[in-house]
Enzyme design. Structure first.
Site, mmCIF file in Angstrom:
data_model
loop_
_atom_site.group_PDB
_atom_site.id
_atom_site.type_symbol
_atom_site.label_atom_id
_atom_site.label_comp_id
_atom_site.label_asym_id
_atom_site.label_seq_id
_atom_site.Cartn_x
_atom_site.Cartn_y
_atom_site.Cartn_z
ATOM 1 N N GLU A 99 37.091 39.225 17.277
ATOM 2 C CA GLU A 99 38.083 40.416 17.430
ATOM 3 C C GLU A 99 38.156 40.998 15.854
ATOM 4 O O GLU A 99 38.934 41.433 15.344
ATOM 5 C CB GLU A 99 39.496 40.083 17.436
ATOM 6 C CG GLU A 99 39.637 39.082 18.572
ATOM 7 C CD GLU A 99 41.274 38.875 18.941
ATOM 8 O OE1 GLU A 99 42.064 39.054 17.979
ATOM 9 O OE2 GLU A 99 41.641 38.559 19.996
ATOM 10 N N ASN A 154 33.010 37.415 19.877
ATOM 11 C CA ASN A 154 33.804 37.442 20.861
ATOM 12 C C ASN A 154 34.995 38.333 20.565
ATOM 13 O O ASN A 154 35.570 38.744 19.621
ATOM 14 C CB ASN A 154 34.476 36.164 20.765
ATOM 15 C CG ASN A 154 35.319 35.688 21.977
ATOM 16 O OD1 ASN A 154 34.637 35.583 23.240
ATOM 17 N ND2 ASN A 154 36.544 35.120 21.737
ATOM 18 N N HIS A 169 41.122 38.977 29.030
ATOM 19 C CA HIS A 169 42.587 38.792 29.201
ATOM 20 C C HIS A 169 43.192 39.971 29.891
ATOM 21 O O HIS A 169 43.426 41.128 29.222
ATOM 22 C CB HIS A 169 43.602 38.730 27.964
ATOM 23 C CG HIS A 169 43.197 37.490 27.118
ATOM 24 N ND1 HIS A 169 43.478 36.322 27.612
ATOM 25 C CD2 HIS A 169 42.520 37.283 26.025
ATOM 26 C CE1 HIS A 169 43.128 35.334 26.839
ATOM 27 N NE2 HIS A 169 42.621 36.034 25.924
HETATM 28 C C1 XIL Z 1 46.157 32.252 21.692
HETATM 29 C C2 XIL Z 1 46.340 30.924 22.128
HETATM 30 O O1 XIL Z 1 46.309 30.924 23.616
HETATM 31 C C3 XIL Z 1 48.013 30.749 21.935
HETATM 32 O O2 XIL Z 1 48.644 29.441 22.258
HETATM 33 C C4 XIL Z 1 48.129 31.167 20.196
HETATM 34 O O3 XIL Z 1 49.627 31.168 19.990
HETATM 35 C C5 XIL Z 1 47.876 32.437 19.941
HETATM 36 O O4 XIL Z 1 46.310 32.470 20.158
HETATM 37 N N1 XIL Z 1 42.253 35.930 21.720
HETATM 38 C C6 XIL Z 1 41.959 34.474 21.316
HETATM 39 C C7 XIL Z 1 42.552 33.452 21.470
HETATM 40 O O5 XIL Z 1 40.805 34.717 20.905
HETATM 41 O O6 XIL Z 1 42.442 32.229 20.616
HETATM 42 C C8 XIL Z 1 44.085 33.691 21.706
HETATM 43 O O7 XIL Z 1 44.664 32.265 21.978
HETATM 44 C C9 XIL Z 1 44.076 34.679 22.865
HETATM 45 C C10 XIL Z 1 43.686 35.945 22.376
#
Ligand code: XIL
Length: 431
Positions: A156, A197, A233
């Site tokens: 990110e 990523n 997501h």
């Molecule tokens: C999220 C987890 O699922 C949660 O439990 C935590 O509180 C926050 O992070 N992008 C990512 C992941 O790369 O690591 C994140 O995971 C979701 C968004």
């Protein structure tokens, strides 16, 4: 790990002549492998380990061929203070993956979020922050050397408009933190696939173009970068269509990278979902699976948890939810059935699958980008493989791989006893 990537190409060539029977197991991993992919995985964490109903599904290698720790490898958890490394939780996830014969994907190294205070609030110069990044990556990756199929090295780095995120890393080092991170990662574990990523690359052309420039920046410095992870997501009804998912993957495969959907979940916008939304969620999941199947270098899909019971969505995005393939009570949702049926139809109509397990190859023509290996192998002779890998390879090879003094790995493949190919891969195989 390097082993799986290299050997997939060998088996693909060796097994072309006489494919064995298709697998009978119908879990999503087995089906996805039969359809030509490397893994179907899930995020998991040690706080899930006391839930026996959860584990009964997670431990089933027909369902999941790969684990990724959801949080425990993030910087604030794995290095909460400069001299404090905490490997207990991620080691437990790794141990369970190994016990189950599953692959391990590792997440994540240089990320602006879930940082320990000493990094987030530190006063840094270029040199001191660079040293801390390199020390973090070197220590963590050395601990898992040879055990992670892939690492999300940088996560990110971009805003949705394609500019760089205003993180402590970018403020202090500009874009240099990116090649710096990949270089440290490559040195620490030359056998791991190194990924960038991010999310929303499918919906923001400017962000996708900026991610392409990130890959080119690393490549221009002659530093290895092997993969692009699409977090995925998504939202029900707003999931990018198959065409755009394929086009976005191909932006990166044309640069020589493999790709993966690294954190898939598809959240309903309002709860409880109505029947239209439930159907749409099924369609959206199938769209993502279909888009991965359409791109040969899409290696796999990881669910960001498989049950709503442990999904991160409701607490992070209040009002959204029910994003996973299983309900909170571990019932398979229509979306699970839709993905399963879709994969079964793909497997039934495609070329016969060539065995089960991580080396299966639905087309017999998978090509795998050679790994960049820093140092030649030192050991020579017949290689001893872990039992689960040796077992999966057995139907395809006449004898164990042999490592030559030149650092090549030689595998002789067979098809029903007939020698059909000798594959020589130059490069060290690090076990
Ligand atoms: C999220 C987890 O699922 C949660 O439990 C935590 O509180 C926050 O992070 N992008 C990512 C992941 O790369 O690591 C994140 O995971 C979701 C968004």
């Amino acid at each position: 790990m390097i082993l799986s990537g290299l050997l997939v190409s060998a088996v693909g060539v060796a097994a072309q002549a006489t494919p064995p029977s298709p697998p009978t197991a119908q879990g999503l991993h087995s089906l996805f492998v039969a359809a030509g992919k490397l893994y179907w995985g899930t995020a998991i964490e040690t706080n899930n380990f006391n839930d026996s109903a959860y584990l009964a599904i997670a431990n089933n290698r027909n369902e999941f061929g790969m684990y990724v720790p959801e949080n425990s490898q993030k910087w604030e958890e794995i290095q909460p203070a400069l001299t404090d490394f905490e490997f207990t939780n991620p080691d437990a996830v790794l141990a369970r993956a190994r016990a189950n014969g599953q692959m391990f994907r590792c997440h994540t190294l240089t990320w602006h979020s879930q940082l320990p205070a000493f990094v987030a609030n530190g006063t840094w110069t270029r040199d001191t922050l660079a040293a801390v990044i390199v020390a973090h990556i070197t220590n963590v990756m050395t601990h898992y050397r040879g055990l992670c199929y892939a690492w999300d090295v940088v996560n990110e780095a971009l805003n949705d408009n394609g500019t760089f995120r205003n993180s402590v890393f970018f403020r202090t080092l500009g874009t240099d933190f990116i090649p710096l991170s990949f270089a440290a990662a490559s040195r620490a574990d030359p056998s791991a696939r190194l990924y960038y990523n991010d999310f929303n690359l499918e919906t923001s052309p400017r962000k996708a173009a900026a991610a392409v420039r990130i890959v080119q920046l690393v490549q221009a410095a002659n530093i290895p970068i092997h993969g692009l992870g699409f977090q995925a997501h998504f939202r029900v009804g707003q999931t990018p269509n198959r065409t755009s998912l394929i086009a976005t993957q191909n932006l990166f495969t044309t640069l020589g990278l493999e790709v993966a959907f690294s954190e898939l979940d598809i959240a309903h916008l309002s709860l409880p979902p109505n029947s239209t939304s439930i159907q749409r969620q099924s369609d959206d999941y199938v769209t993502v699976v279909s888009a991965c199947l359409a791109v040969p270098k899409c290696v796999g899909i990881t669910l960001w948890q498989f049950t709503d019971k442990y999904s991160w969505i409701p607490s992070t995005f209040p009002g959204l939810g029910d994003a996973c393939l299983y309900t909170s009570n571990f019932t398979k949702k229509p979306a699970y059935s839709a993905v399963s049926s879709f994969l079964q139809s793909v497997v039934a109509t495609a070329a016969p699958a060539q065995g089960t397990g991580r080396f299966a190859n639905g087309t017999g023509s998978k090509t795998v980008t050679p790994m960049v290996v820093a140092a030649p192998a030192t050991a020579t002779g017949v290689m001893t493989l872990p039992a689960d890998i040796a077992g999966e390879l057995a139907p395809f090879v006449t004898s164990p791989p042999v490592r030559t003094s030149a650092g090549a790995v030689v595998i002789v493949g067979k098809g029903k006893g007939v020698l059909v190919g000798v594959v020589v891969m130059v490069g060290a195989l690090l076990l």
